[in-house]
Design an enzyme around this catalytic site. Sequence first.
Site, mmCIF file in Angstrom:
data_model
loop_
_atom_site.group_PDB
_atom_site.id
_atom_site.type_symbol
_atom_site.label_atom_id
_atom_site.label_comp_id
_atom_site.label_asym_id
_atom_site.label_seq_id
_atom_site.Cartn_x
_atom_site.Cartn_y
_atom_site.Cartn_z
ATOM 1 N N CYS A 198 0.178 40.075 16.501
ATOM 2 C CA CYS A 198 -1.156 40.391 16.976
ATOM 3 C C CYS A 198 -1.147 40.587 18.501
ATOM 4 O O CYS A 198 -1.788 41.497 19.023
ATOM 5 C CB CYS A 198 -2.077 39.247 16.585
ATOM 6 S SG CYS A 198 -3.768 39.588 16.958
ATOM 7 N N CYS A 235 -4.677 34.866 13.311
ATOM 8 C CA CYS A 235 -5.074 35.366 14.616
ATOM 9 C C CYS A 235 -6.296 36.255 14.458
ATOM 10 O O CYS A 235 -6.243 37.304 13.823
ATOM 11 C CB CYS A 235 -3.900 36.175 15.158
ATOM 12 S SG CYS A 235 -4.318 37.274 16.463
#
Length: 395
Positions: A100, A200
């Site tokens: 991410c 995330c």
Amino acid sequence: MKRVVVGLSGGVDSSVAAYLLKEQGYEVIGLFMKNWHDDSVTISNECPWLEDSNDALLVAEKLGIPFQTVDLSEQYKEKIVDYMFNEYEQGRTPNPDVLCNREIKFDVFMKIALSLGADYVATGHYCRKGEIEVGGKPVYQLLAGKDGNKDQSYFLCQLSQEQLAKSLFPIGELTKPEVREIATKLDLVTAEKKDSQGLCFIGKVRLPEFLQQQLQPKEGLIYEIEANSSLYNQEQPIFNSLEEKLAFESKGISYTSESGKIVGKHQGAHYFTIGQRKGLNVGGTKEALFIIATDVKTNAIYTGQGANHPGLFKKTLRVQPSEIHWIREDLALKNGETMQVMARIRYRQALQKATLYQFESGLYVSFDEPQSAITEGQFVAWNIDDELVGSGVIS
């Protein structure tokens, strides 16, 4: 006045990061990333991103900075979620947080920020950035955060020099309690907010349930391997080279249905990961069962009793040539070279003494002490002192 876009997540860390930058005289813009709105995959009835974006907005108003939301859910699905499902399907365990940062926050998000005329992008990570000169050119360093308990440099282990050049980490010199104290003094809505757990940016997700919506259940068998199995006492072959020896050590043991006894059933080997203890639903053993290997081809799971089972430990791992990443490109090893480092194979693990060996076939990381649950698809990162210099995907 340099312009900085802060990724406001609706948490306390990014809130204080924005405040500190403003204090330092930057022109600060708050940007909230919306990364999920796929109703076909229900994550939970709660809607954390709405609450988070609202908190981010309140913080921006309090600090007197402009604020907007960007919808990155399409890119997030393609670069993170689809990748995750694909990895799990193949029996590997990806790290969505590292990805991410590399693919979303410091790539897609950074490009949006730069298109808004930003000089830098800032996040609430507990890490620091250093700058040195090598051969007359500036080189950026990724340094551990001052709060040893919260150091998050590991999550940024895949960043490049280009990405680091444009990044700022305002809270890297602070500890978590100091950050909370600043937020409390400013009366920010996020001051007491708990740290987010889960994927995330997706928020409150339970990974097994998430995976089950995409990967079909498939019943298979759970085997238990005895700690005193002859598999663990085999004589080592004679090696013709160091590379051969390292390759052998990194492969680990191949288990078959003959290796142990059947102790239960599971709903799909692709839902499980090495070192996992929960979710097996097998009782009656003296010590807890830990997963020591999974085989998605035969849909089998192999387990052993206790955290010290020999099947959990390995000294060496390999990173494929295409997966080797040096933040400090000037330190990259050439074939035949070695380097003493401190390395870790997961977030929050204490750094371990290790040696890197670079060959044409890949990079081997050989630890002084055997490591528990080295897992394919996860990231190994290596440090020199408090600087993270490189990383790679465990193959």
